[in-house]
Scaffold this motif. Structure first.
Motif, mmCIF file in Angstrom:
data_model
loop_
_atom_site.group_PDB
_atom_site.id
_atom_site.type_symbol
_atom_site.label_atom_id
_atom_site.label_comp_id
_atom_site.label_asym_id
_atom_site.label_seq_id
_atom_site.Cartn_x
_atom_site.Cartn_y
_atom_site.Cartn_z
ATOM 1 N N ARG A 80 0.827 -1.215 0.000
ATOM 2 C CA ARG A 80 0.000 0.000 0.000
ATOM 3 C C ARG A 80 0.859 1.262 0.000
ATOM 4 O O ARG A 80 0.557 2.232 -0.698
ATOM 5 C CB ARG A 80 -0.957 -0.010 1.185
ATOM 6 C CG ARG A 80 -2.035 -1.079 1.068
ATOM 7 C CD ARG A 80 -3.139 -0.907 2.104
ATOM 8 N NE ARG A 80 -2.672 -0.545 3.429
ATOM 9 C CZ ARG A 80 -2.695 -1.348 4.491
ATOM 10 N NH1 ARG A 80 -3.181 -2.566 4.394
ATOM 11 N NH2 ARG A 80 -2.257 -0.929 5.652
ATOM 12 N N ALA A 83 2.365 1.673 -3.501
ATOM 13 C CA ALA A 83 1.316 2.094 -4.430
ATOM 14 C C ALA A 83 0.994 3.575 -4.243
ATOM 15 O O ALA A 83 0.861 4.325 -5.225
ATOM 16 C CB ALA A 83 0.058 1.245 -4.234
ATOM 17 N N ASP A 84 0.889 4.005 -3.007
ATOM 18 C CA ASP A 84 0.588 5.400 -2.721
ATOM 19 C C ASP A 84 1.734 6.313 -3.161
ATOM 20 O O ASP A 84 1.504 7.343 -3.791
ATOM 21 C CB ASP A 84 0.310 5.563 -1.221
ATOM 22 C CG ASP A 84 -0.115 6.967 -0.856
ATOM 23 O OD1 ASP A 84 -1.044 7.494 -1.503
ATOM 24 O OD2 ASP A 84 0.477 7.551 0.083
ATOM 25 N N TYR A 85 2.947 5.943 -2.839
ATOM 26 C CA TYR A 85 4.108 6.782 -3.149
ATOM 27 C C TYR A 85 4.332 6.917 -4.654
ATOM 28 O O TYR A 85 4.607 8.004 -5.149
ATOM 29 C CB TYR A 85 5.360 6.217 -2.464
ATOM 30 C CG TYR A 85 6.570 7.098 -2.626
ATOM 31 C CD1 TYR A 85 6.752 8.195 -1.787
ATOM 32 C CD2 TYR A 85 7.515 6.852 -3.609
ATOM 33 C CE1 TYR A 85 7.859 9.022 -1.929
ATOM 34 C CE2 TYR A 85 8.619 7.681 -3.759
ATOM 35 C CZ TYR A 85 8.783 8.760 -2.923
ATOM 36 O OH TYR A 85 9.870 9.580 -3.069
ATOM 37 N N PHE A 86 4.220 5.818 -5.399
ATOM 38 C CA PHE A 86 4.494 5.847 -6.836
ATOM 39 C C PHE A 86 3.235 5.995 -7.691
ATOM 40 O O PHE A 86 3.305 5.931 -8.914
ATOM 41 C CB PHE A 86 5.280 4.602 -7.254
ATOM 42 C CG PHE A 86 6.685 4.607 -6.729
ATOM 43 C CD1 PHE A 86 7.635 5.471 -7.241
ATOM 44 C CD2 PHE A 86 7.051 3.755 -5.703
ATOM 45 C CE1 PHE A 86 8.931 5.490 -6.749
ATOM 46 C CE2 PHE A 86 8.348 3.765 -5.203
ATOM 47 C CZ PHE A 86 9.286 4.635 -5.729
ATOM 48 N N LYS A 87 2.086 6.146 -7.051
ATOM 49 C CA LYS A 87 0.815 6.372 -7.761
ATOM 50 C C LYS A 87 0.507 5.254 -8.754
ATOM 51 O O LYS A 87 0.203 5.484 -9.919
ATOM 52 C CB LYS A 87 0.819 7.723 -8.488
ATOM 53 C CG LYS A 87 1.200 8.911 -7.637
ATOM 54 C CD LYS A 87 0.186 9.154 -6.536
ATOM 55 C CE LYS A 87 0.516 10.432 -5.783
ATOM 56 N NZ LYS A 87 0.701 10.238 -4.367
ATOM 57 N N VAL A 88 0.603 4.008 -8.268
ATOM 58 C CA VAL A 88 0.259 2.817 -9.048
ATOM 59 C C VAL A 88 -0.755 2.011 -8.246
ATOM 60 O O VAL A 88 -0.954 2.250 -7.061
ATOM 61 C CB VAL A 88 1.499 1.949 -9.386
ATOM 62 C CG1 VAL A 88 2.478 2.710 -10.276
ATOM 63 C CG2 VAL A 88 2.208 1.468 -8.124
ATOM 64 N N ASP A 89 -1.395 1.046 -8.901
ATOM 65 C CA ASP A 89 -2.344 0.201 -8.174
ATOM 66 C C ASP A 89 -1.589 -0.823 -7.322
ATOM 67 O O ASP A 89 -0.385 -1.021 -7.488
ATOM 68 C CB ASP A 89 -3.320 -0.482 -9.138
ATOM 69 C CG ASP A 89 -2.630 -1.353 -10.158
ATOM 70 O OD1 ASP A 89 -1.878 -2.266 -9.759
ATOM 71 O OD2 ASP A 89 -2.845 -1.125 -11.365
ATOM 72 N N ASN A 90 -2.295 -1.475 -6.403
ATOM 73 C CA ASN A 90 -1.658 -2.423 -5.482
ATOM 74 C C ASN A 90 -1.024 -3.604 -6.208
ATOM 75 O O ASN A 90 0.039 -4.084 -5.797
ATOM 76 C CB ASN A 90 -2.657 -2.920 -4.444
ATOM 77 C CG ASN A 90 -2.891 -1.898 -3.346
ATOM 78 O OD1 ASN A 90 -2.503 -0.745 -3.466
ATOM 79 N ND2 ASN A 90 -3.535 -2.324 -2.275
ATOM 80 N N ASP A 126 6.968 2.247 -12.918
ATOM 81 C CA ASP A 126 5.691 2.364 -13.607
ATOM 82 C C ASP A 126 5.039 0.997 -13.753
ATOM 83 O O ASP A 126 5.431 0.037 -13.103
ATOM 84 C CB ASP A 126 5.881 3.041 -14.963
ATOM 85 C CG ASP A 126 6.975 2.382 -15.794
ATOM 86 O OD1 ASP A 126 7.418 1.276 -15.456
ATOM 87 O OD2 ASP A 126 7.377 2.982 -16.804
ATOM 88 N N ASP A 127 4.038 0.905 -14.610
ATOM 89 C CA ASP A 127 3.291 -0.347 -14.786
ATOM 90 C C ASP A 127 4.138 -1.490 -15.319
ATOM 91 O O ASP A 127 3.793 -2.658 -15.138
ATOM 92 C CB ASP A 127 2.095 -0.131 -15.723
ATOM 93 C CG ASP A 127 1.015 0.730 -15.079
ATOM 94 O OD1 ASP A 127 0.980 0.811 -13.833
ATOM 95 O OD2 ASP A 127 0.222 1.318 -15.825
ATOM 96 N N HIS A 174 8.072 10.553 -13.699
ATOM 97 C CA HIS A 174 7.685 9.379 -12.922
ATOM 98 C C HIS A 174 8.588 8.207 -13.259
ATOM 99 O O HIS A 174 8.710 7.806 -14.405
ATOM 100 C CB HIS A 174 6.226 9.014 -13.238
ATOM 101 C CG HIS A 174 5.719 7.887 -12.412
ATOM 102 N ND1 HIS A 174 5.517 8.031 -11.071
ATOM 103 C CD2 HIS A 174 5.412 6.615 -12.725
ATOM 104 C CE1 HIS A 174 5.082 6.879 -10.594
ATOM 105 N NE2 HIS A 174 5.011 6.016 -11.574
#
Length: 179
Positions: A80, A83-90, A126-127, A174
């Protein structure tokens, strides 16, 4: 919690920096033993060394990312926080945490061929996490999808890009680092 995650990532990155390589050269291979395709751009000079990806191949089969049994729970605090820090989903955070912690396996194999031509490396956040290895211009640009063999990330894929630009990207954004 974020401090703990960042500390863990810094320790992982620090361990990557202490790796050293020896120059063993190599020839171009069109496919690895695992069948993953690689691409190699034309070297900027005729004497540019081309990474021999067959020496790096793990012979492991790629696992399906969606079905993989990750060592981190999808709802764990570390996932979590990432995900929050890098602005990605879990799910991306879970994958990236695992791949980043296992990346030394791939990096050390590449460094064995780079010798003194290695300048730096970075992981994108990233993704599709990618290991970008910056080298001096005497190494040819190339790309390879490494499949992890060690248990921690066995079967996961880490794309590797060799960039003979001598330095990290000057573009800040990013997942990129500016020097």
């Amino acid at each position: 919690m974020a401090k703990r995650l960042i500390s863990m990532l810094i320790m992982s990155a620090a361990s990557m920096w202490i790796l050293t390589g020896c120059d063993s050269g190599g020839d171009k291979a069109d496919k690895t033993a695992a069948g993953a395709e690689q691409t190699t751009a034309a070297p900027s000079t005729e004497s540019a060394t081309v990474i021999d990806w067959s020496l790096i191949a793990s012979d492991e089969k790629a696992a399906a990312r969606a079905d993989y049994q990750y060592p981190f729970a999808l709802d764990s605090q570390n996932v979590r926080d990432y995900a929050d820090y890098f602005k990605v989903d879990n799910a991306t955070a879970q994958h990236n945490l695992t791949v980043s912690m296992a990346s030394n396996e791939a990096l050390s194999k590449v460094l064995d061929q780079l010798g003194n031509s290695y300048t730096s490396h970075e992981l994108t956040d990233d993704d599709n996490m990618t290991l970008i290895i910056h080298t001096l211009p005497d190494i040819a640009t190339s790309r390879y999808d490494y499949v992890f063999a060690e248990d921690f990330a066995k079967g996961l894929v880490l794309p590797i890009n060799i960039q003979p630009n001598g330095k990290k990207s000057d573009v800040q954004g990013h997942g990129e680092v500016q020097e």
